[in-house]
Design a protein around this motif. Structure first.
Motif, short mmCIF file in Angstrom:
data_model
loop_
_atom_site.label_atom_id
_atom_site.label_comp_id
_atom_site.label_asym_id
_atom_site.label_seq_id
_atom_site.Cartn_x
_atom_site.Cartn_y
_atom_site.Cartn_z
N GLN A 74 -4.29 8.08 -7.28
CA GLN A 74 -4.46 7.11 -6.19
C GLN A 74 -4.75 5.72 -6.75
O GLN A 74 -4.24 4.72 -6.26
CB GLN A 74 -5.56 7.56 -5.24
CG GLN A 74 -5.55 6.82 -3.93
CD GLN A 74 -4.25 6.98 -3.16
OE1 GLN A 74 -3.67 8.05 -3.11
NE2 GLN A 74 -3.78 5.90 -2.57
N GLU A 78 -2.40 2.51 -6.08
CA GLU A 78 -2.95 1.28 -5.49
C GLU A 78 -2.68 0.07 -6.40
O GLU A 78 -2.37 -1.02 -5.91
CB GLU A 78 -4.44 1.45 -5.21
CG GLU A 78 -4.72 2.36 -4.04
CD GLU A 78 -6.18 2.73 -3.88
OE1 GLU A 78 -7.04 2.17 -4.60
OE2 GLU A 78 -6.46 3.59 -3.03
N GLN A 81 0.87 -0.98 -5.86
CA GLN A 81 1.03 -1.69 -4.59
C GLN A 81 0.51 -3.13 -4.69
O GLN A 81 1.14 -4.05 -4.20
CB GLN A 81 0.32 -0.94 -3.47
CG GLN A 81 1.05 0.34 -3.09
CD GLN A 81 0.26 1.19 -2.12
OE1 GLN A 81 -0.94 1.35 -2.25
NE2 GLN A 81 0.96 1.75 -1.15
N CYS A 102 5.50 4.72 -3.73
CA CYS A 102 4.07 5.05 -3.73
C CYS A 102 3.77 6.18 -2.75
O CYS A 102 2.99 7.09 -3.06
CB CYS A 102 3.24 3.82 -3.37
SG CYS A 102 3.19 2.60 -4.70
#
Length: 110
Positions: A74, A78, A81, A102
């Protein structure tokens, strides 16, 4: 920036048996699209393009290894992103591709 890392990721995805054939093909399609978008980006923003490639590689490899941890995955997703957020207006297709990637990687996470 070399897109050889993206090509290496494609080969790893192709070689894995952990992923359903349809999902694998969807991932490969996204990787091809990402490679196309990054080829354009590397001429204008080479550092950011390299950052996106590196984070894509880290996230994908983590999903493809059997010892991956969900919290680390995760975190990598992130980071990927965040790496593309500044391009949302100028490169919407890149952001769309990375967001789809993602989501797929997150769904595949162990």
């Amino acid at each position: 920036m070399s897109l050889k890392k993206i090509e290496a990721i494609e080969k790893k995805i192709e070689a894995t048996s952990q992923i359903d054939a349809k999902i694998k093909e969807d991932l490969l399609d996204l990787m091809r699209s990402l490679k196309t978008e990054l080829a354009d980006l590397k001429n204008v923003h080479p550092t950011t393009a390299q950052n996106i490639v590196d984070k894509t590689q880290a996230s994908t490899e983590q999903v493809l290894t059997s010892d991956s941890k969900q919290d680390e995955l995760q975190e990598n997703i992130e980071g990927l992103q965040v790496a593309v957020e500044e391009f949302e207006v100028s490169h919407p297709k890149l952001v769309e591709i990375v967001n789809r990637l993602c989501m797929m990687l997150s769904d595949l996470g162990i």
